[in-house]
Enzyme design. Structure first.
Site, PDB file in Angstrom:
ATOM      1  CB  SER A 106      32.450  40.849  39.708  1.00 53.29           C
ATOM      2  OG  SER A 106      33.555  40.025  39.668  1.00 53.29           O
ATOM      3  CG  HIS A 127      32.571  40.125  34.269  1.00 50.68           C
ATOM      4  ND1 HIS A 127      31.252  39.904  34.577  1.00 50.68           N
ATOM      5  CD2 HIS A 127      33.290  39.624  35.301  1.00 50.68           C
ATOM      6  CE1 HIS A 127      31.191  39.304  35.749  1.00 50.68           C
ATOM      7  NE2 HIS A 127      32.403  39.123  36.213  1.00 50.68           N
ATOM      8  CD  GLU A 139      28.260  40.268  31.910  1.00 45.84           C
ATOM      9  OE1 GLU A 139      27.087  40.612  31.841  1.00 45.84           O
ATOM     10  OE2 GLU A 139      28.906  40.242  32.972  1.00 45.84           O
ATOM     11  CG  ASN A 177      27.844  38.920  39.086  1.00 45.17           C
ATOM     12  OD1 ASN A 177      27.756  37.715  39.315  1.00 45.17           O
ATOM     13  ND2 ASN A 177      28.999  39.524  38.901  1.00 45.17           N
TER      14      ASN A 177
HETATM   15  N1  LIG Z   1      36.774  34.963  41.412  1.00 49.86           N
HETATM   16  C1  LIG Z   1      35.832  35.002  40.496  1.00 49.86           C
HETATM   17  O1  LIG Z   1      35.034  34.051  40.328  1.00 49.86           O
HETATM   18  C2  LIG Z   1      35.714  36.194  39.594  1.00 49.86           C
HETATM   19  C3  LIG Z   1      34.972  36.107  38.415  1.00 49.86           C
HETATM   20  C4  LIG Z   1      34.897  37.200  37.551  1.00 49.86           C
HETATM   21  C5  LIG Z   1      35.562  38.388  37.892  1.00 49.86           C
HETATM   22  N2  LIG Z   1      36.254  38.455  39.066  1.00 49.86           N
HETATM   23  C6  LIG Z   1      36.934  39.734  39.365  1.00 49.86           C
HETATM   24  O2  LIG Z   1      38.324  39.572  39.109  1.00 49.86           O
HETATM   25  C7  LIG Z   1      39.077  40.401  39.999  1.00 49.86           C
HETATM   26  C8  LIG Z   1      40.101  39.559  40.738  1.00 49.86           C
HETATM   27  O3  LIG Z   1      39.413  38.564  41.474  1.00 49.86           O
HETATM   28  P1  LIG Z   1      40.161  37.245  42.002  1.00 49.86           P
HETATM   29  O4  LIG Z   1      39.114  36.356  42.545  1.00 49.86           O
HETATM   30  O5  LIG Z   1      41.106  36.741  40.964  1.00 49.86           O
HETATM   31  O6  LIG Z   1      41.006  37.873  43.208  1.00 49.86           O
HETATM   32  P2  LIG Z   1      42.303  37.264  43.957  1.00 49.86           P
HETATM   33  O7  LIG Z   1      42.372  37.949  45.271  1.00 49.86           O
HETATM   34  O8  LIG Z   1      42.273  35.781  43.884  1.00 49.86           O
HETATM   35  O9  LIG Z   1      43.522  37.728  43.038  1.00 49.86           O
HETATM   36  C9  LIG Z   1      43.918  39.073  42.940  1.00 49.86           C
HETATM   37  C10 LIG Z   1      45.407  39.151  42.642  1.00 49.86           C
HETATM   38  O10 LIG Z   1      45.752  40.534  42.549  1.00 49.86           O
HETATM   39  C11 LIG Z   1      46.984  40.704  43.194  1.00 49.86           C
HETATM   40  N3  LIG Z   1      47.159  42.108  43.599  1.00 49.86           N
HETATM   41  C12 LIG Z   1      46.728  42.713  44.717  1.00 49.86           C
HETATM   42  N4  LIG Z   1      47.132  44.009  44.723  1.00 49.86           N
HETATM   43  C13 LIG Z   1      47.823  44.211  43.587  1.00 49.86           C
HETATM   44  C14 LIG Z   1      48.500  45.335  43.032  1.00 49.86           C
HETATM   45  N5  LIG Z   1      48.534  46.499  43.679  1.00 49.86           N
HETATM   46  N6  LIG Z   1      49.129  45.180  41.845  1.00 49.86           N
HETATM   47  C15 LIG Z   1      49.106  43.998  41.194  1.00 49.86           C
HETATM   48  N7  LIG Z   1      48.477  42.901  41.681  1.00 49.86           N
HETATM   49  C16 LIG Z   1      47.851  43.002  42.856  1.00 49.86           C
HETATM   50  C17 LIG Z   1      46.925  39.748  44.383  1.00 49.86           C
HETATM   51  O11 LIG Z   1      48.226  39.495  44.912  1.00 49.86           O
HETATM   52  C18 LIG Z   1      46.279  38.531  43.730  1.00 49.86           C
HETATM   53  O12 LIG Z   1      47.246  37.694  43.138  1.00 49.86           O
HETATM   54  C19 LIG Z   1      38.046  41.092  40.893  1.00 49.86           C
HETATM   55  O13 LIG Z   1      37.745  42.351  40.355  1.00 49.86           O
HETATM   56  C20 LIG Z   1      36.859  40.171  40.820  1.00 49.86           C
HETATM   57  O14 LIG Z   1      35.644  40.848  41.060  1.00 49.86           O
HETATM   58  C21 LIG Z   1      36.361  37.397  39.906  1.00 49.86           C
END
Ligand SMILES: NC(=O)c1ccc[n+]([C@@H]2O[C@H](COP(=O)([O-])OP(=O)(O)OC[C@H]3O[C@@H](n4cnc5c(N)ncnc54)[C@H](O)[C@@H]3O)[C@@H](O)[C@H]2O)c1
Length: 269
Positions: A106, A127, A139, A177
């Site tokens: 993000s 994104h 994005e 963002n």
């Molecule tokens: N939550 C949102 O609204 C949103 C929106 C757009 C982008 N993002 C981006 O998406 C990404 C993930 O966010 P999220 O909210 O899904 O996070 P989250 O913590 O809910 O999920 C992350 C997942 O990655 C896994 N993980 C951790 N370490 C790992 C590894 N070494 N190998 C493989 N998997 C691993 C975790 O176990 C978990 O299942 C971030 O970069 C975030 O900025 C989030």
């Protein structure tokens, strides 16, 4: 986000390798995907047979070598530089040369992440918005070294996922963002200064500006810690005080009031 991304690729007919660190997380992800596909069946968007076919296309794994089969990789691990770096370097080491590495970050610089891999020209930002199966925007962010071929392939891929890709250059907060977070932050300042209650701020934006969710409702949904972190990226990236996180937002995060996920943020859940 990872389970949503797997969902939309599988629904579009792609074979998906879904990787996480622990089988528990994979089981939970498969459960979420199944439930979310059920919703689409109920809404007559897909048939029961299409749901089963999509689920069957997803192979949950914990091992790294399984990634070697990938023709395209989307990284969606938590928003921490060291972790992203490790996971992307691992993927870089096992996938074929020329395979595109995309990151769902993000806020982290695409250019900076790309430079840590052996394939900066095959590296791109992808994104997705939350919830991924529902939101149509992606994005697509060009790093400084992203090749035109990588960029075009990613744009076309988004269309096959029935998403609307929008081209953006690498800059703190990209577009989403950079525009959204100052609005959320300003809403928090309005509450802190006693201009209005969270309910009133959200009511103004929903009924007056036609936003489907008010900014504070949305902040609770995103996570107040995530909002504060992204504001910090904007603040550091531009060096402009207009991006400083509202003290009330920081106070809520310090108290563990992170929004929906912790049961309390601007609202109680
Ligand atoms: N939550 C949102 O609204 C949103 C929106 C757009 C982008 N993002 C981006 O998406 C990404 C993930 O966010 P999220 O909210 O899904 O996070 P989250 O913590 O809910 O999920 C992350 C997942 O990655 C896994 N993980 C951790 N370490 C790992 C590894 N070494 N190998 C493989 N998997 C691993 C975790 O176990 C978990 O299942 C971030 O970069 C975030 O900025 C989030």
């Amino acid at each position: 986000m990872g389970n949503g991304i797997a969902h939309v690729f599988a629904r579009a007919g792609y074979a998906v390798v879904l990787r996480d660190v622990d089988q528990r997380f994979l089981d939970r992800a498969m459960e979420s995907i199944s439930k979310n596909l059920d919703r689409e069946v109920k809404k007559d968007k897909i048939s029961e047979a299409q749901k089963s076919a999509a689920l069957a296309r997803i192979r949950p794994v914990v091992d790294l070598p399984s990634l070697a089969a990938a023709d395209f990789v989307v990284e969606a691990v938590p928003e921490q530089w060291d972790l992203k770096l490790r996971v992307l370097k691992d993927a870089d080491s096992v996938v074929r040369p020329g395979v595109i590495l995309a990151t769902n970050t993000s806020s982290i610089s695409i250019t900076k992440l790309a430079a840590q891999t052996t394939r900066p020209e095959n590296f791109v930002g992808m994104h997705f918005m939350n919830p991924v199966p529902v939101m149509v925007l992606v994005e697509v962010i060009r790093g400084l070294a992203t090749s035109e071929a990588t960029f075009q392939t990613t744009m076309s891929l988004c269309e096959t996922l029935q998403k609307t890709p929008v081209a953006v250059n690498d800059s703190p907060g990209f577009v989403s963002n950079r525009v959204l977070m100052p609005m959320i932050n300003e809403a928090a300042f309005a509450v802190m200064e006693g201009v209005a209650t969270p309910e009133a701020v959200d009511a103004v934006m929903k009924t007056g500006m036609n936003h489907p969710m008010g900014p504070l409702e949305l902040a609770d949904f995103i996570g107040l810690d995530v909002c504060a972190d992204i504001l910090e990226v904007l603040f550091q990236g531009f060096g402009d005080p207009k991006y400083r996180a509202c003290p009330l937002l920081r106070k809520y995060v310090a108290a563990g009031w992170l929004g929906r996920k912790s049961g309390r943020g601007f609202y109680k859940y």
